[in-house]
Scaffold this motif. Structure first.
Motif, mmCIF file in Angstrom:
data_model
loop_
_atom_site.group_PDB
_atom_site.id
_atom_site.type_symbol
_atom_site.label_atom_id
_atom_site.label_comp_id
_atom_site.label_asym_id
_atom_site.label_seq_id
_atom_site.Cartn_x
_atom_site.Cartn_y
_atom_site.Cartn_z
ATOM 1 N N SER A 1 16.835 -4.587 -13.965
ATOM 2 C CA SER A 1 18.087 -5.278 -14.290
ATOM 3 C C SER A 1 17.836 -6.752 -14.595
ATOM 4 O O SER A 1 18.404 -7.303 -15.547
ATOM 5 N N VAL B 1 22.826 2.643 -24.315
ATOM 6 C CA VAL B 1 22.141 3.273 -23.181
ATOM 7 C C VAL B 1 22.339 2.448 -21.911
ATOM 8 O O VAL B 1 22.627 2.990 -20.843
ATOM 9 N N CYS C 1 24.351 3.989 -18.734
ATOM 10 C CA CYS C 1 23.683 4.114 -17.432
ATOM 11 C C CYS C 1 24.387 3.293 -16.356
ATOM 12 O O CYS C 1 24.589 3.764 -15.236
ATOM 13 N N GLU D 1 27.790 5.020 -15.505
ATOM 14 C CA GLU D 1 27.589 6.240 -14.715
ATOM 15 C C GLU D 1 27.171 5.903 -13.285
ATOM 16 O O GLU D 1 27.645 6.526 -12.331
ATOM 17 N N LEU D 2 26.290 4.930 -13.127
ATOM 18 C CA LEU D 2 25.842 4.548 -11.799
ATOM 19 C C LEU D 2 26.995 3.984 -10.975
ATOM 20 O O LEU D 2 27.205 4.371 -9.818
#
Length: 55
Positions: free
Chosen positions: A19, A39, A43, A46-47
């Motif tokens: 990150s 992407v 991601c 969703e996390l």
């Protein structure tokens, strides 16, 4: 056996590192491609949806 660094699992410290590298790219003004940005956003979304707030 899980390995912990500073109280965090290896997966979490890896996530922090990745990150920070992505944030560094953005802070330097290096644009992400449309696919890369998609992407990263997918991601991250969703996390955030799957990680519940601890009680």
């Amino acid at each position: 056996m899980e390995t912990y660094t500073n109280g965090f699992r290896r997966e979490i410290t890896d996530f922090i590192s990745v990150s920070e590298r992505i944030q560094s790219l953005v802070a330097r003004g290096e644009p992400l491609s449309r696919d890369e940005a998609g992407v990263v956003r997918l991601c991250a979304t969703e996390l955030l949806e799957k990680v519940l707030e601890p009680n």
